[in-house]
Design a protein around this motif. Structure first.
Motif, mmCIF file in Angstrom:
data_model
loop_
_atom_site.group_PDB
_atom_site.id
_atom_site.type_symbol
_atom_site.label_atom_id
_atom_site.label_comp_id
_atom_site.label_asym_id
_atom_site.label_seq_id
_atom_site.Cartn_x
_atom_site.Cartn_y
_atom_site.Cartn_z
ATOM 1 N N ALA A 1 49.284 -10.768 -10.528
ATOM 2 C CA ALA A 1 50.805 -11.233 -10.779
ATOM 3 C C ALA A 1 51.796 -10.229 -11.086
ATOM 4 C CB ALA A 1 50.843 -12.338 -11.735
ATOM 5 N N HIS A 2 51.455 -9.401 -12.239
ATOM 6 C CA HIS A 2 52.186 -8.228 -12.581
ATOM 7 C C HIS A 2 52.568 -7.378 -11.339
ATOM 8 C CE1 HIS A 2 52.981 -8.626 -16.655
ATOM 9 N NE2 HIS A 2 52.243 -9.116 -16.993
ATOM 10 N N ARG A 3 51.227 -6.880 -10.598
ATOM 11 C CA ARG A 3 51.331 -6.040 -9.775
ATOM 12 C C ARG A 3 52.448 -6.503 -8.462
ATOM 13 N NH1 ARG A 3 46.325 -5.168 -8.816
ATOM 14 N NH2 ARG A 3 46.014 -6.626 -6.964
ATOM 15 N N LYS A 4 52.044 -7.824 -8.191
ATOM 16 C CA LYS A 4 52.882 -8.468 -6.856
ATOM 17 C C LYS A 4 54.303 -8.677 -7.492
ATOM 18 C CE LYS A 4 49.699 -8.642 -4.015
ATOM 19 N NZ LYS A 4 49.587 -7.834 -2.825
ATOM 20 N N GLN B 1 58.855 -1.779 -19.241
ATOM 21 C CA GLN B 1 57.702 -2.526 -19.942
ATOM 22 C C GLN B 1 57.404 -3.685 -19.297
ATOM 23 O OE1 GLN B 1 59.242 -3.201 -23.886
ATOM 24 N NE2 GLN B 1 58.184 -1.260 -24.595
ATOM 25 N N SER B 2 56.096 -4.181 -19.354
ATOM 26 C CA SER B 2 55.905 -5.455 -18.647
ATOM 27 C C SER B 2 55.595 -6.486 -19.986
ATOM 28 C CB SER B 2 54.367 -5.377 -18.123
ATOM 29 O OG SER B 2 54.470 -4.456 -17.240
ATOM 30 N N CYS C 1 51.935 -18.703 -17.485
ATOM 31 C CA CYS C 1 52.710 -17.655 -18.152
ATOM 32 C C CYS C 1 53.830 -17.405 -17.476
ATOM 33 C CB CYS C 1 52.159 -16.685 -18.630
ATOM 34 S SG CYS C 1 51.418 -15.637 -17.072
ATOM 35 N N ALA C 2 54.890 -16.615 -18.045
ATOM 36 C CA ALA C 2 56.206 -16.050 -17.206
ATOM 37 C C ALA C 2 55.637 -14.461 -17.135
ATOM 38 C CB ALA C 2 57.294 -16.331 -18.055
ATOM 39 N N VAL C 3 56.217 -14.041 -16.070
ATOM 40 C CA VAL C 3 55.890 -12.601 -15.967
ATOM 41 C C VAL C 3 57.217 -11.999 -15.411
ATOM 42 C CG1 VAL C 3 54.713 -10.958 -14.477
ATOM 43 C CG2 VAL C 3 53.709 -13.196 -14.931
#
Length: 77
Positions: free
Chosen positions: A33-36, A68-69, A56-58
């Motif tokens: 999800a973070h990558r996409k 930052q992530s 979660c929220a990303v």
């Protein structure tokens, strides 16, 4: 393998977006999800879902000159 959904809200010009993908578990889904999210809508908030359950929220943002992530309310299934 479970199916997860990354949902981007409708933000005017960009429109809503939904991306379904498979992952071994919730942790693997979060990494994907973070990558996409970075590839598709950098800097925009998204939500990670497993079926009807919001995991979660990303969001990627700029803080102190560096990127930052952030993931909030992550719950292991």
């Amino acid at each position: 393998m479970d199916i997860y959904t990354l949902k981007f809200p409708d933000e005017g010009n960009a429109g809503a977006l939904r991306l379904d993908f498979g992952a071994e578990d919730a942790a693997d889904a979060l990494v994907t999800a973070h990558r996409k999210a970075a590839e598709l809508r950098s800097g925009r908030a998204a939500e990670l879902w497993q079926g009807a359950r919001r995991l979660c929220a990303v969001q990627r943002g700029v803080s102190g000159g560096g990127e930052q992530s952030h993931s909030a309310r992550f719950q292991l299934a």
